[in-house]
Design an enzyme around this catalytic site. Structure first.
Site, PDB file in Angstrom:
ATOM      1  CG  HIS A  97      -2.012   1.005   1.137  1.00 14.85           C
ATOM      2  ND1 HIS A  97      -1.793   2.342   1.315  1.00 14.85           N
ATOM      3  CD2 HIS A  97      -3.323   0.874   0.827  1.00 14.85           C
ATOM      4  CE1 HIS A  97      -2.938   2.998   1.135  1.00 14.85           C
ATOM      5  NE2 HIS A  97      -3.886   2.127   0.832  1.00 14.85           N
ATOM      6  CD  GLU A 167      -5.479   1.497  -2.840  1.00 14.18           C
ATOM      7  OE1 GLU A 167      -6.634   1.325  -2.484  1.00 14.18           O
ATOM      8  OE2 GLU A 167      -4.567   1.852  -2.063  1.00 14.18           O
TER       9      GLU A 167
HETATM   10  P1  13P Z   1      -9.630   6.379   0.410  1.00 15.23           P
HETATM   11  O1  13P Z   1     -10.803   5.606  -0.110  1.00 15.23           O
HETATM   12  O2  13P Z   1      -9.848   6.925   1.758  1.00 15.23           O
HETATM   13  O3  13P Z   1      -9.161   7.383  -0.606  1.00 15.23           O
HETATM   14  O4  13P Z   1      -8.445   5.319   0.584  1.00 15.23           O
HETATM   15  C1  13P Z   1      -8.123   4.512  -0.478  1.00 15.23           C
HETATM   16  C2  13P Z   1      -7.179   3.482  -0.016  1.00 15.23           C
HETATM   17  O5  13P Z   1      -6.041   3.780   0.261  1.00 15.23           O
HETATM   18  C3  13P Z   1      -7.681   2.107   0.122  1.00 15.23           C
HETATM   19  O6  13P Z   1      -6.653   1.227   0.359  1.00 15.23           O
END
Ligand code: 13P
Length: 263
Positions: A97, A167
């Protein structure tokens, strides 16, 4: 029938175990009538056992971990191993992440974690994504190198236990510029599949789920799943309120019904 997988990433929330249990109960209720959707709750390590107890043996709603240590059992103070997570009933582990990468996790560190997770029989949710989206496509190189390093030693036979989470860092969190668009996600997902076809072959590249994460809300969840063709969604902030996460489940169910009708 289309299966939609939602992963709730609670990050370092909530403050107390009692709140975590209450939230988990709310999620479980939201899935009672779901036909197409299942959910993994990626909760902080100290809450895994109790939240797992709240969820019970439901296949529809289960616990996931947000990270794992790159070591086996032994003299490693503060470490949590993949086998420990497995013994708690965890099935999926998020790795790479951007919030962990921002704290020093390298591509090589991600690769070692991927190895440990797969060796323990768990599923990897590998996060990739660029900090900035440039206009020359350099961001695609970042994604390619994150993928290829992390998956360097993964055998083809393990591809059934891989999920790739796209992401984009610029779309994550309260300070995000905005979420990506479903069309933007779709293009990147095609690119991710192209990269995956190198090590895993075209068939596996088509079946490995590629999910979207980054400011997913009840308002945009449906379009990422339908127009964006996201296999699943990774939800941050909007998973900290049972009502908003229930609305995302409802959106997923709507897409599930529509996809089934149009087949
Ligand atoms: P948000 O949905 O708060 O932008 O976070 C996304 C995230 O990092 C999920 O792993």
């Amino acid at each position: 029938m289309r299966k939609i997988h939602l992963i709730a990433n609670w990050k370092a929330n909530p403050k107390e175990l009692s709140d975590a249990k209450r939230l988990a109960l709310g999620f479980k209720g939201g899935l009672m009538k779901a036909r197409f959707t299942d959910v993994a709750l990626a909760v902080p390590h100290p809450f895994l056992f109790s939240v797992g107890e709240v969820l019970g043996k439901s296949e529809r709603c289960r616990i996931a971990a947000q990270d794992v240590s790159p070591v086996n059992e032994g003299a490693h103070t503060g470490s949590v191993t993949a086998s420990m997570l497995k013994s708690l009933g965890v099935r999926e582990v998020i790795v790479g992440h951007s919030e962990r990468r921002a704290q020093g996790l390298t591509d090589e560190g991600v690769r070692i974690r991927v190895e440990k997770i797969l060796k323990s029989g768990l599923t990897v949710v590998l996060c990739v994504g660029e900090r900035e989206r440039d206009t020359h496509g350099a961001y695609l190189k970042t994604i390619e190198s994150q993928l290829l390093t992390a998956l360097k030693n993964v055998q083809k036979s393990k591809s059934g236990r891989l999920i790739v989470a796209y992401e984009p860092v610029w779309a994550i969190g309260e300070d995000a510029q905005s979420a990506d668009t479903p069309a933007g996600f779709r293009e990147v997902a095609i690119y991710i599949r192209k990269v995956l076809s190198g090590p895993f072959g075209p068939q596996a590249a088509l079946t490995i789920p590629v999910l979207y994460g980054g400011s997913v809300t009840p308002e945009n969840a449906g379009t990422f799943l339908s127009e964006g063709h996201a296999s699943c969604l990774l939800v941050g902030r909007a998973s900290l309120l049972a009502t908003s996460f229930r609305s995302i489940i409802e959106e997923a169910e709507r897409v599930g019904v529509t996809s089934t009708r149009t087949r």
